[in-house]
Design an enzyme around this catalytic site. Sequence first.
Site, PDB file in Angstrom:
ATOM      1  N   GLU A  47       0.844  -1.099  -0.128  1.00 45.54           N
ATOM      2  CA  GLU A  47      -0.003  -0.144   0.156  1.00 45.54           C
ATOM      3  C   GLU A  47       0.963   1.219   0.041  1.00 45.54           C
ATOM      4  O   GLU A  47       1.566   1.601   1.088  1.00 45.54           O
ATOM      5  CB  GLU A  47      -0.971   0.109   1.401  1.00 45.54           C
ATOM      6  N   ARG A  51       0.545  10.368   0.318  1.00 43.61           N
ATOM      7  CA  ARG A  51       0.756  11.702   1.076  1.00 43.61           C
ATOM      8  C   ARG A  51       2.066  12.250   0.901  1.00 43.61           C
ATOM      9  O   ARG A  51       2.485  12.888   1.563  1.00 43.61           O
ATOM     10  CB  ARG A  51       1.224  10.759   2.593  1.00 43.61           C
ATOM     11  N   THR A  74      -4.644   6.029   1.551  1.00 46.88           N
ATOM     12  CA  THR A  74      -4.938   7.331   1.782  1.00 46.88           C
ATOM     13  C   THR A  74      -5.867   8.005   0.708  1.00 46.88           C
ATOM     14  O   THR A  74      -5.709   9.352   0.391  1.00 46.88           O
ATOM     15  CB  THR A  74      -3.792   8.454   2.100  1.00 46.88           C
ATOM     16  N   LYS A 134     -11.239  -1.907   6.060  1.00 48.10           N
ATOM     17  CA  LYS A 134     -10.026  -1.408   7.124  1.00 48.10           C
ATOM     18  C   LYS A 134     -10.401  -0.995   8.615  1.00 48.10           C
ATOM     19  O   LYS A 134     -11.627  -0.339   8.640  1.00 48.10           O
ATOM     20  CB  LYS A 134      -9.407  -0.359   6.394  1.00 48.10           C
TER      21      LYS A 134
HETATM   22  C1  3PG Z   1      -1.401   4.748   8.277  1.00 46.25           C
HETATM   23  O1  3PG Z   1      -2.188   4.834   7.546  1.00 46.25           O
HETATM   24  O2  3PG Z   1      -0.427   5.543   8.868  1.00 46.25           O
HETATM   25  C2  3PG Z   1      -1.313   3.090   8.745  1.00 46.25           C
HETATM   26  O3  3PG Z   1      -2.184   2.931   9.577  1.00 46.25           O
HETATM   27  C3  3PG Z   1       0.323   2.723   9.327  1.00 46.25           C
HETATM   28  O4  3PG Z   1       0.250   3.170  10.619  1.00 46.25           O
HETATM   29  P1  3PG Z   1       1.511   2.571  11.542  1.00 46.25           P
HETATM   30  O5  3PG Z   1       2.474   3.495  11.001  1.00 46.25           O
HETATM   31  O6  3PG Z   1       1.220   3.005  12.794  1.00 46.25           O
HETATM   32  O7  3PG Z   1       1.856   1.368  11.219  1.00 46.25           O
END
Ligand code: 3PG
Length: 212
Positions: A47, A51, A74, A134
Amino acid sequence: MTPTEQSAKAAEICRLAPVVPVLVIDDLAHAHPLAQALVKGGLPALEVTLRTPCALDAIRAMSEVEGGVVGAGTLLTPADVKAAKAAGAKFGVSPGATERLLDACAEYDLPLLPGAVTASEVMALLEKGYTVQKFFPAEQSGGAAFLKSIGSPIPQVSFCPTGGISLKNARDYLGLKNILCVGGSWVAPKEAMASGDWDSIVALAAEARALR
Ligand code: 3PG
């Protein structure tokens, strides 16, 4: 693509490995070797979060890596869905769900893993046909205990929890009946990427792969 079809595809992707790396890529040059390292370590579903400015190009670059299944995370707007699809994303992930976002995924044929954290949110998505969701932010929203509890009244929904998950607590989630996989960023530390230490990322991926 209907929500039911999207969830069938999402389930297939979530079952590829116990962990889906959640990736924040700052430097496009990291994309290809990063994908190679994660796939080599045994984590094919990746994924890429939208961002950073190079995220869409990173999806393009990573999609060339054999054995990888690259998706976009995202996703917040219909424009994100359109751009992710155009970049070659095979699936999408969103922190929550809005009508416009869901409509866009149907329109652009992008299998979505939509986010939910309350019983009502889970039920609203289930009503539409999303049986794979999710759970984000997982640790902050009740963690594995919440997911275990919600599995009693709503066993037909399976989850990919993300947010605050690492090697330390991943097993708490993976042992539950309604969990297909977990997502996390711990397998791709920023320092390792910055220094081009792909071997350590292969090792982290292999360790994550062995969780189940
Ligand atoms: C996110 O979208 O940032 C994810 O959920 C990852 O989270 P993490 O950095 O706590 O693994």
